[in-house]
Motif scaffolding. Structure first.
Motif, PDB file in Angstrom:
ATOM      1  N   GLY A 154       0.806  -1.218   0.000  1.00  9.44           N
ATOM      2  CA  GLY A 154       0.000   0.000   0.000  1.00  9.44           C
ATOM      3  C   GLY A 154       0.834   1.261   0.000  1.00  9.44           C
ATOM      4  O   GLY A 154       0.558   2.192   0.770  1.00  9.44           O
ATOM      5  N   CYS A 155       1.829   1.329  -0.871  1.00  3.90           N
ATOM      6  CA  CYS A 155       2.746   2.475  -0.851  1.00  3.90           C
ATOM      7  C   CYS A 155       2.794   3.172  -2.204  1.00  3.90           C
ATOM      8  O   CYS A 155       3.861   3.491  -2.710  1.00  3.90           O
ATOM      9  N   ALA A 156       1.623   3.417  -2.794  1.00  4.15           N
ATOM     10  CA  ALA A 156       1.567   4.111  -4.081  1.00  4.15           C
ATOM     11  C   ALA A 156       1.821   5.608  -3.892  1.00  4.15           C
ATOM     12  O   ALA A 156       1.454   6.195  -2.881  1.00  4.15           O
ATOM     13  N   MET A 157       2.443   6.222  -4.891  1.00  4.20           N
ATOM     14  CA  MET A 157       2.745   7.652  -4.843  1.00  4.20           C
ATOM     15  C   MET A 157       1.493   8.464  -5.182  1.00  4.20           C
ATOM     16  O   MET A 157       0.814   8.178  -6.172  1.00  4.20           O
ATOM     17  N   PRO A 158       1.159   9.487  -4.379  1.00  5.81           N
ATOM     18  CA  PRO A 158      -0.005  10.327  -4.694  1.00  5.81           C
ATOM     19  C   PRO A 158       0.066  10.872  -6.124  1.00  5.81           C
ATOM     20  O   PRO A 158       1.148  11.196  -6.623  1.00  5.81           O
ATOM     21  N   VAL A 159      -1.095  11.004  -6.751  1.00  8.37           N
ATOM     22  CA  VAL A 159      -1.132  11.352  -8.171  1.00  8.37           C
ATOM     23  C   VAL A 159      -0.532  12.728  -8.422  1.00  8.37           C
ATOM     24  O   VAL A 159       0.210  12.925  -9.392  1.00  8.37           O
ATOM     25  N   HIS A 160      -0.829  13.711  -7.559  1.00  6.11           N
ATOM     26  CA  HIS A 160      -0.266  15.044  -7.807  1.00  6.11           C
ATOM     27  C   HIS A 160       1.247  15.049  -7.609  1.00  6.11           C
ATOM     28  O   HIS A 160       1.955  15.821  -8.254  1.00  6.11           O
ATOM     29  N   HIS A 161       1.772  14.173  -6.761  1.00  3.13           N
ATOM     30  CA  HIS A 161       3.224  14.015  -6.644  1.00  3.13           C
ATOM     31  C   HIS A 161       3.802  13.409  -7.930  1.00  3.13           C
ATOM     32  O   HIS A 161       4.913  13.759  -8.339  1.00  3.13           O
ATOM     33  N   GLN A 162       3.051  12.509  -8.534  1.00  2.00           N
ATOM     34  CA  GLN A 162       3.519  11.919  -9.785  1.00  2.00           C
ATOM     35  C   GLN A 162       3.614  12.978 -10.887  1.00  2.00           C
ATOM     36  O   GLN A 162       4.589  13.003 -11.651  1.00  2.00           O
ATOM     37  N   LEU A 163       2.617  13.840 -10.966  1.00  2.00           N
ATOM     38  CA  LEU A 163       2.644  14.888 -11.995  1.00  2.00           C
ATOM     39  C   LEU A 163       3.801  15.855 -11.755  1.00  2.00           C
ATOM     40  O   LEU A 163       4.473  16.283 -12.705  1.00  2.00           O
ATOM     41  N   ALA A 164       4.044  16.192 -10.497  1.00  2.00           N
ATOM     42  CA  ALA A 164       5.178  17.053 -10.178  1.00  2.00           C
ATOM     43  C   ALA A 164       6.493  16.364 -10.531  1.00  2.00           C
ATOM     44  O   ALA A 164       7.443  17.008 -10.997  1.00  2.00           O
ATOM     45  N   SER A 165       6.543  15.067 -10.332  1.00  2.00           N
ATOM     46  CA  SER A 165       7.754  14.307 -10.640  1.00  2.00           C
ATOM     47  C   SER A 165       8.022  14.275 -12.137  1.00  2.00           C
ATOM     48  O   SER A 165       9.183  14.355 -12.572  1.00  2.00           O
ATOM     49  N   ILE A 166       6.963  14.158 -12.927  1.00  2.00           N
ATOM     50  CA  ILE A 166       7.130  14.200 -14.383  1.00  2.00           C
ATOM     51  C   ILE A 166       7.825  15.497 -14.785  1.00  2.00           C
ATOM     52  O   ILE A 166       8.774  15.500 -15.583  1.00  2.00           O
ATOM     53  N   ALA A 167       7.364  16.608 -14.232  1.00  2.00           N
ATOM     54  CA  ALA A 167       7.963  17.903 -14.557  1.00  2.00           C
ATOM     55  C   ALA A 167       9.432  17.937 -14.161  1.00  2.00           C
ATOM     56  O   ALA A 167      10.276  18.456 -14.907  1.00  2.00           O
ATOM     57  N   ALA A 168       9.757  17.378 -12.989  1.00  2.00           N
ATOM     58  CA  ALA A 168      11.145  17.411 -12.513  1.00  2.00           C
ATOM     59  C   ALA A 168      12.057  16.537 -13.354  1.00  2.00           C
ATOM     60  O   ALA A 168      13.165  16.952 -13.729  1.00  2.00           O
ATOM     61  N   TRP A 169      11.615  15.319 -13.698  1.00  2.00           N
ATOM     62  CA  TRP A 169      12.470  14.420 -14.488  1.00  2.00           C
ATOM     63  C   TRP A 169      12.687  14.954 -15.903  1.00  2.00           C
ATOM     64  O   TRP A 169      13.700  14.633 -16.534  1.00  2.00           O
ATOM     65  N   ASN A 170      11.768  15.778 -16.381  1.00  2.22           N
ATOM     66  CA  ASN A 170      11.879  16.284 -17.750  1.00  2.22           C
ATOM     67  C   ASN A 170      12.693  17.572 -17.857  1.00  2.22           C
ATOM     68  O   ASN A 170      12.836  18.108 -18.961  1.00  2.22           O
ATOM     69  N   ASP A 171      13.213  18.075 -16.749  1.00  2.09           N
ATOM     70  CA  ASP A 171      13.969  19.327 -16.777  1.00  2.09           C
ATOM     71  C   ASP A 171      15.367  19.115 -16.226  1.00  2.09           C
ATOM     72  O   ASP A 171      15.538  18.500 -15.167  1.00  2.09           O
ATOM     73  N   GLU A 172      16.378  19.627 -16.940  1.00  2.00           N
ATOM     74  CA  GLU A 172      17.762  19.504 -16.481  1.00  2.00           C
ATOM     75  C   GLU A 172      18.374  20.839 -16.060  1.00  2.00           C
ATOM     76  O   GLU A 172      19.401  20.857 -15.390  1.00  2.00           O
ATOM     77  N   ALA A 173      17.730  21.949 -16.433  1.00  4.32           N
ATOM     78  CA  ALA A 173      18.314  23.253 -16.122  1.00  4.32           C
ATOM     79  C   ALA A 173      18.438  23.444 -14.613  1.00  4.32           C
ATOM     80  O   ALA A 173      19.471  23.921 -14.118  1.00  4.32           O
ATOM     81  N   HIS A 174      17.404  23.068 -13.855  1.00  4.99           N
ATOM     82  CA  HIS A 174      17.465  23.260 -12.401  1.00  4.99           C
ATOM     83  C   HIS A 174      18.495  22.325 -11.765  1.00  4.99           C
ATOM     84  O   HIS A 174      19.082  22.652 -10.738  1.00  4.99           O
ATOM     85  N   VAL A 175      18.746  21.182 -12.393  1.00  7.88           N
ATOM     86  CA  VAL A 175      19.732  20.225 -11.862  1.00  7.88           C
ATOM     87  C   VAL A 175      21.145  20.787 -12.042  1.00  7.88           C
ATOM     88  O   VAL A 175      21.978  20.705 -11.123  1.00  7.88           O
ATOM     89  N   ALA A 176      21.402  21.363 -13.196  1.00  9.56           N
ATOM     90  CA  ALA A 176      22.714  21.971 -13.440  1.00  9.56           C
ATOM     91  C   ALA A 176      22.961  23.141 -12.494  1.00  9.56           C
ATOM     92  O   ALA A 176      24.069  23.314 -11.963  1.00  9.56           O
TER      93      ALA A 176
END
Length: 393
Positions: free
Chosen positions: A271-293
């Motif tokens: 029972g450890c599924a990630m909340p849906v709005h966290h998943q959408l936020a994660s999509i945005a983060a994984w798709n961006d590299e500028a903030h990582v640099a």
């Protein structure tokens, strides 16, 4: 209660609290360099996605995650580690941060009736040890010393140990050492896994905080060997360090589809599924590299500033990756940490709290872990106070 719970050691910060008990409070603002909790601001665009999708709190999330999230993760893996053909449906599984996933993974994988051995670096992230105990395994601690480049000397492991091994935890870049396993070393471990039939769990949470060169990953080594099924190999990644999102509790496990199928079944019951709005936020983060640099540049600036102050007195240099310094101390590590807290109100973590004593030797003894997670000015002030203590010793 499960008797294996009694085998769990106190967590390092519990030990640190006991070490500081009764100390006078120095008349200076506290600077915490003890815990690896990123303090840089979280990306604004990720926060906006969370704010825009709070209505999704009314939805049950699926354990396997949104297809769009798995695709975003597969895309990031492909770009970052030069992979091809990552199967987002079978080779990727979102998790609520890698701490929870690392702990659960061993329990899903191990057959306690086999009396399995679980190999791990020493010093190490204590979750590996707890995972081994609760999975019915026996930890085997592989010392990471200066002589072995602050990584385990895998050549020194006896064949009889390899034969009983069912799980090998590796951490590259290392916590607390910052040492990076080379692609050649990773390929050699994959060959050992094939020979002795064990699974490699590679904790790569610090992979995006590096000085000059991006560290290789386990799946990257697999791909270079033509192993696109990533058999016996799984990697753990997180947004906590990469994107300054420790509170989002978002990461993933990727690799061997057969192993992940069993782990998904376990997690569905868990029972450890990630909340849906966290998943959408994660999509945005994984798709961006500028903030990582930009994040990486901030850490590199702090390493330079702090080492200008501490590099010579502590004989320490920047690690290949990660945000920790792992210097030797001029007195024993507990005394150093206790005096630093009492006299300068700076906290660091004694190295022995991150290690186990094996054959009378603790590879963390007389070292401390310093996490350069605070803002630049605080890190500089902390370094100055540490130097002041060293000059008094």
């Amino acid at each position: 209660m499960n008797p294996d719970l009694e085998r769990l050691h106190p967590y390092p910060f519990e030990k640190l609290g006991a070490l500081f008990a009764g100390l006078p409070v120095a008349d200076k603002p506290h600077i915490a360099l003890s815990i690896g909790e990123p303090q840089h601001p979280s990306p604004d665009f990720v926060q906006q996605v969370l704010r825009d999708n709070t209505a999704l709190l009314a939805k049950y999330p699926a354990t396997a995650g949104l297809p769009e999230l798995r695709e975003a993760i597969a895309g990031w893996l492909t770009r970052r580690f030069k992979l091809s053909g990552v199967d987002a449906d079978r080779q990727v599984l979102p998790v609520n941060g890698t701490r929870e996933a690392l702990f659960a993974f061993a329990q899903a994988l191990l057959d306690r009736d086999q009396q399995p051995l679980v190999l791990m670096p020493n010093p190490f992230y204590q979750i590996y040890e707890g995972a081994a105990f609760l999975g019915g395994g026996e930890p085997v601690y592989l010392p990471c010393t200066a002589a072995s480049g602050l990584q385990p000397d895998f050549d020194a492991v006896d064949e009889a140990v390899w034969k009983r091994t069912r799980l090998l935890f590796i951490c590259s870049p290392g916590n607390p050492t910052g040492a990076v396993l080379s692609t050649a070393q990773l390929k050699a471990l994959i060959q050992l896994a094939d020979k002795f039939d064990f699974v490699i769990a590679s904790d790569e949470c610090y992979s995006e905080i590096y000085r000059d060169k991006a560290p290789p990953g386990l799946l990257q080594a697999c791909a270079e060997m033509g192993r696109h099924d990533y058999r016996r190999c799984v990697v753990f990644h997180s947004l906590s360090k990469r994107s300054n999102l420790p509170g989002l509790r978002s990461g993933f496990v990727a690799g061997d589809a057969d192993v992940l199928a069993g782990f998904l079944r376990y997690r569905t019951y868990h029972g450890c599924a990630m909340p849906v709005h966290h998943q959408l936020a994660s999509i945005a983060a994984w798709n961006d590299e500028a903030h990582v640099a930009a994040n990486r540049a901030l850490y590199n600036e702090k390493f330079k500033a702090v080492l200008d102050i501490l590099g010579e007195p502590l004989k320490v240099s920047a690690p290949d990756a990660g945000f920790y310094l792992w210097p030797k101390t001029p007195v024993d590590d507990e005394t150093f940490a206790r005096r630093l807290k009492a006299e300068e109100n700076v906290t660091v973590l004694p190295g022995r709290y991150l290690s186990r004593t094996v054959d009378g030797r603790n590879p963390g003894k007389n070292r401390v872990r310093m996490a350069l997670v605070a803002e630049l000015d605080q890190c500089i002030e902390g370094a100055r106070r540490i130097r002041a203590l060293i000059e008094r010793l």
